[in-house]
Design an enzyme around this catalytic site. Sequence first.
Site, PDB file in Angstrom:
ATOM      1  N   HIS A   1      13.746  -5.454 -17.396  1.00 20.39           N
ATOM      2  CA  HIS A   1      13.475  -4.123 -16.844  1.00 20.39           C
ATOM      3  C   HIS A   1      14.691  -3.683 -16.032  1.00 20.39           C
ATOM      4  O   HIS A   1      14.767  -3.841 -14.826  1.00 20.39           O
ATOM      5  CB  HIS A   1      12.234  -4.174 -15.954  1.00 20.39           C
ATOM      6  CG  HIS A   1      11.801  -2.833 -15.443  1.00 20.39           C
ATOM      7  ND1 HIS A   1      11.612  -1.746 -16.262  1.00 20.39           N
ATOM      8  CD2 HIS A   1      11.510  -2.408 -14.197  1.00 20.39           C
ATOM      9  CE1 HIS A   1      11.211  -0.715 -15.544  1.00 20.39           C
ATOM     10  NE2 HIS A   1      11.148  -1.096 -14.278  1.00 20.39           N
TER      11      HIS A   1
ATOM     12  N   ALA B   1       0.824  -1.216   0.000  1.00 16.51           N
ATOM     13  CA  ALA B   1       0.000   0.000   0.000  1.00 16.51           C
ATOM     14  C   ALA B   1       0.854   1.261   0.000  1.00 16.51           C
ATOM     15  O   ALA B   1       0.437   2.297   0.504  1.00 16.51           O
ATOM     16  CB  ALA B   1      -0.945   0.003   1.205  1.00 16.51           C
ATOM     17  N   GLY B   2       2.044   1.166  -0.564  1.00 16.08           N
ATOM     18  CA  GLY B   2       2.908   2.336  -0.676  1.00 16.08           C
ATOM     19  C   GLY B   2       2.450   3.245  -1.798  1.00 16.08           C
ATOM     20  O   GLY B   2       1.274   3.235  -2.191  1.00 16.08           O
TER      21      GLY B   2
ATOM     22  N   ARG C   1      18.167  -1.740  -9.628  1.00 14.68           N
ATOM     23  CA  ARG C   1      17.059  -2.642  -9.324  1.00 14.68           C
ATOM     24  C   ARG C   1      17.597  -3.984  -8.823  1.00 14.68           C
ATOM     25  O   ARG C   1      16.991  -4.642  -7.983  1.00 14.68           O
ATOM     26  CB  ARG C   1      16.193  -2.850 -10.568  1.00 14.68           C
ATOM     27  CG  ARG C   1      15.499  -1.583 -11.064  1.00 14.68           C
ATOM     28  CD  ARG C   1      14.680  -1.866 -12.320  1.00 14.68           C
ATOM     29  NE  ARG C   1      14.014  -0.660 -12.820  1.00 14.68           N
ATOM     30  CZ  ARG C   1      14.567   0.179 -13.677  1.00 14.68           C
ATOM     31  NH1 ARG C   1      15.781  -0.039 -14.129  1.00 14.68           N
ATOM     32  NH2 ARG C   1      13.905   1.244 -14.085  1.00 14.68           N
TER      33      ARG C   1
ATOM     34  N   ARG D   1       7.907   5.865 -21.112  1.00 11.79           N
ATOM     35  CA  ARG D   1       9.002   6.814 -20.901  1.00 11.79           C
ATOM     36  C   ARG D   1       9.652   7.195 -22.230  1.00 11.79           C
ATOM     37  O   ARG D   1       9.928   8.374 -22.483  1.00 11.79           O
ATOM     38  CB  ARG D   1      10.032   6.208 -19.940  1.00 11.79           C
ATOM     39  CG  ARG D   1       9.561   6.188 -18.500  1.00 11.79           C
ATOM     40  CD  ARG D   1      10.480   5.423 -17.567  1.00 11.79           C
ATOM     41  NE  ARG D   1      10.055   5.630 -16.173  1.00 11.79           N
ATOM     42  CZ  ARG D   1      10.377   4.839 -15.161  1.00 11.79           C
ATOM     43  NH1 ARG D   1      11.135   3.753 -15.375  1.00 11.79           N
ATOM     44  NH2 ARG D   1       9.960   5.102 -13.948  1.00 11.79           N
TER      45      ARG D   1
ATOM     46  N   ASN E   1      14.111  -8.354  -1.535  1.00 12.16           N
ATOM     47  CA  ASN E   1      12.745  -8.491  -2.033  1.00 12.16           C
ATOM     48  C   ASN E   1      12.342  -9.923  -2.333  1.00 12.16           C
ATOM     49  O   ASN E   1      11.157 -10.252  -2.301  1.00 12.16           O
ATOM     50  CB  ASN E   1      12.551  -7.617  -3.275  1.00 12.16           C
ATOM     51  CG  ASN E   1      12.379  -6.148  -2.905  1.00 12.16           C
ATOM     52  OD1 ASN E   1      12.261  -5.814  -1.729  1.00 12.16           O
ATOM     53  ND2 ASN E   1      12.373  -5.279  -3.891  1.00 12.16           N
TER      54      ASN E   1
ATOM     55  N   VAL F   1       5.127  -6.146 -10.014  1.00 16.29           N
ATOM     56  CA  VAL F   1       5.654  -4.800 -10.180  1.00 16.29           C
ATOM     57  C   VAL F   1       6.958  -4.620  -9.407  1.00 16.29           C
ATOM     58  O   VAL F   1       7.795  -3.790  -9.745  1.00 16.29           O
ATOM     59  CB  VAL F   1       4.622  -3.738  -9.725  1.00 16.29           C
ATOM     60  CG1 VAL F   1       5.127  -2.320  -9.958  1.00 16.29           C
ATOM     61  CG2 VAL F   1       3.292  -3.939 -10.457  1.00 16.29           C
TER      62      VAL F   1
ATOM     63  N   ASP G   1       8.381   1.320 -19.596  1.00 14.16           N
ATOM     64  CA  ASP G   1       9.578   1.731 -20.337  1.00 14.16           C
ATOM     65  C   ASP G   1       9.208   2.363 -21.676  1.00 14.16           C
ATOM     66  O   ASP G   1       9.810   3.356 -22.097  1.00 14.16           O
ATOM     67  CB  ASP G   1      10.498   0.521 -20.555  1.00 14.16           C
ATOM     68  CG  ASP G   1      11.006  -0.061 -19.241  1.00 14.16           C
ATOM     69  OD1 ASP G   1      11.185   0.714 -18.287  1.00 14.16           O
ATOM     70  OD2 ASP G   1      11.207  -1.285 -19.167  1.00 14.16           O
TER      71      ASP G   1
END
Length: 311
Positions: free
Chosen positions: A175, A10-11, A88, A151, A95, A118, A148
């Site tokens: 990614h 929920a960030g 990343r 962008r 993670n 995500v 991407d």
Amino acid sequence: MRRKITIVGAGNVGGTLAQRLAERNFADLVLIDVVEGLPQGKALDLLEAGPVVGYDCKIVGSNHYEDSAKSDIVVITSGVARKPGMTRDDLLYTNMEIIKTVTQNIVKHSPDCIIIMVSNPLDAMAQLAHHVSRFPKNRVLGMAGVLDSARFRTFLGMELNVSVTDTHGFVLGGHGDTMVPLPRYSTVAGVPITELLPKESIERLVARTQDGGAEIVKYLKTGSAFYAPSASVAQMVDAIFYDQKKILPCSAYLEGEYGINGFFVGVPVKLGKNGVEEVIEIKLTPDEKTALHNSSKAVKELVDLMLTKMK
């Protein structure tokens, strides 16, 4: 019965995505987070916007996966965000433990859902979710290429001083820093950008696209992008919920396509009610194919590190 979407995390990305999906009003929403009060507060705030904006979906914030039961789609945004100077890939070990636990809970409560990953490093985390869930490959995919490409399109519009709605950008690969923007397939009102921009300008825009996430992290200092990522996920959810058969670049599990086997890599796919319904293979030049394979090797290295750690 109304359809249900769960967002894990929920960030900023999860909260903004919840807002975008609530305003679409096509499903009930569940926000899950380990932080007590955070998902509950954001869910209540979103509910209270409903009378003003005009949506009427049920929105639940919770710290328990039981509330996510029988979700049609689960979007995973949880994990540690990047900080300035981090890649990343630096997030891998932190993670992976989070995503492993999240996926186990998703499988327990929503065994028929489609998972959209995500969290970073995205392709490796999608691979982990596929490995842990044992879902068929069409029901696990990663959001990367849509972001991407968006962008790249943004930078093209800025460079040429044209509407971004007239631009089309094509980005393949993992990614990360090895992603592969394809100028030959990128257009403005149908005209290839190779006919509109000199090689040096295209190379500069390609480099900025590859560094797009880090550029925002550098500005924010204490967080990473969330407006564009959440918009990108919402477009994917639209394609699935409305069975649009839309061709979008996503991280998908390949079994021989593009000469890549057994890994998640960003490629164009047909998205519909069943998730990834087809991998679209386009013709690549030898240089483009080499760049894509190098990108997939970077993903493989992360996956190998992750699987070794899990043993």
